[in-house]
Design an enzyme around this catalytic site. Structure first.
Site, PDB file in Angstrom:
ATOM      1  CE1 TYR A 112     -17.426 -15.807   6.434  1.00 10.79           C
ATOM      2  CE2 TYR A 112     -15.199 -14.978   6.108  1.00 10.79           C
ATOM      3  CZ  TYR A 112     -16.156 -15.960   5.911  1.00 10.79           C
ATOM      4  OH  TYR A 112     -15.843 -17.089   5.202  1.00 10.79           O
ATOM      5  CG  ASP A 171     -18.099 -24.060   9.368  1.00  9.23           C
ATOM      6  OD1 ASP A 171     -17.639 -24.924   8.596  1.00  9.23           O
ATOM      7  OD2 ASP A 171     -17.397 -23.399  10.158  1.00  9.23           O
TER       8      ASP A 171
END
Lengths: 255, 255
Positions: free
Chosen positions: A110, A52
């Site tokens: 992540y 994002d």
């Protein structure tokens, strides 16, 4: 036709995200635009994860097929000579045709960084979420641990998402506390917290929603054990707020 | 009148340096402008080191005297609420009147970061010098070691400097190699080199000129032992080029 596997790092601060959009600056478009000048025709690249706006990557992976015969080291030089400084191609490998960075990814890792100190460090401000309040990092560690395994992660999915299944498997979900010895470290009071999570796949905003919930645990608003109840509820309203994007980095993709 | 000792961190990228200048954005002016609104009158702060344009600080120290009675924690909050994100006050202490951050400093510690890998990491690009060529870091370590002690450092002084004495004493001068586990680390090939130097004082551009010379050693253009000859020459032309400012951080000031 030759297929390449690109390992790409970027500072997501000034991008609208990985995915190409009509107007704004995306990482995908930055890379495709350079490849197009080499290929002499439009080129489409596939990224392993669609990060994002504001989210970074230490090692995003992308696949691309080119008609033009160009050695991979020459392609590597040409890309880094033309790309802006906030995107770098770290590695280019020749791979079997048919390799698809998205569909062949087995797992993604992540990392979400948090700076827990009274004042934010200027050198960290693009890459870590600043939490000035004191945090119980042991409670956060216990909570993170409860997410390992296969679960329906609906409670941590962005509203209005539309996916076939909301079951995902996390093989690692751990919070560590450090004081790294690098340009971002400091002589002053504070701790760098890192939430690292590995999974076969992730729902939209899933990592940021998990982190927002872990911070609620760290601030004493939730007991660590409630994570199990929140997962079972499959209700977004039960989980914590969405952590801001700039603390998140796509760390590694496994094939 | 009360005197305060401020510990300040900044990302020097978008500043013309510490020192106030007529027009451009300086760290000193950024802090003084906020203090002026609190004091209701012009305020002058004294910094321990006048960092150049692009140079960062993890813990610069400044002293200031204020007429207005304001508790140090309130002053601290007011400063960080108003300062831009690339400058943060990390600590404020009440100190004896007469404390001068510049004249009372006993030693300063600088760190100079270098990224030695084929591609620059976007997250490091504001804080480290990128050296893509292979480096002999052991030779650099031997060369760095030869600078410890009291020497005339004229050979490492910026041209056209005018100081009383060019003798300085270094108590530490060491190169270390690491792969830090923080937001600036990576899964990819490369090493983060850090030159750390501690001295009672430094000549203009001295650290950057030492680093440029160490890189000449690392690339095989100079033998480590030649550092002794270069120091003895007191000739700027004998030393290496000036390393760029963005790799340098004022790390700590000792009193």
């Amino acid at each position: 036709v030759r297929t390449f596997k690109l390992t790409v790092a970027y500072d997501g601060t000034d991008f609208v995200g990985w995915q190409r959009q009509a107007r704004d600056r995306s990482v995908q478009a930055a890379i495709e635009d350079v490849l197009m000048t080499i290929e002499g025709a439009p080129v489409a690249i596939v990224g392993a994860g669609r990060t994002d706006a504001g989210v970074h990557a230490a090692a995003q992976v992308a696949s691309v097929s080119l008609q033009r015969a160009i050695p991979s080291d020459e392609l590597h030089r040409a890309l880094n000579a033309t790309l802006p400084g906030d995107v770098r191609v770290l590695q280019i490998e020749d791979v079997a045709s048919g390799f698809n960075a998205r569909f062949h990814a087995k797992a993604k890792v992540y990392r979400y960084w948090m700076w827990n100190g009274a004042a934010m460090l200027p050198a960290l401000r693009r890459f870590a979420w600043h939490i000035p309040q004191s945090l119980d990092s042991h409670a956060m560690q216990r909570a993170a641990d409860l997410l390992i395994g296969e679960h329906d992660f609906s409670a941590f999915q962005a509203a209005r998402s539309d996916v076939k299944t909301t079951k995902r498997t996390l093989t690692r979900s751990a919070l560590t506390e450090s004081r790294p010895d690098g340009p971002m470290s400091t002589a002053t009071a504070g701790a760098l917290l890192c939430y690292e999570v590995t999974g076969s796949g992730f729902l939209r905003h899933m990592v940021r929603n998990i982190v927002g919930t872990l911070i609620d645990v760290g601030r004493g608003r939730l007991a660590p054990e409630e994570l199990t109840r929140i997962v079972a509820s499959r209700d977004r309203a039960e989980a914590g707020p969405t952590a801001p994007p700039h603390g998140l980095t796509l760390w590694r993709v496994e094939y």
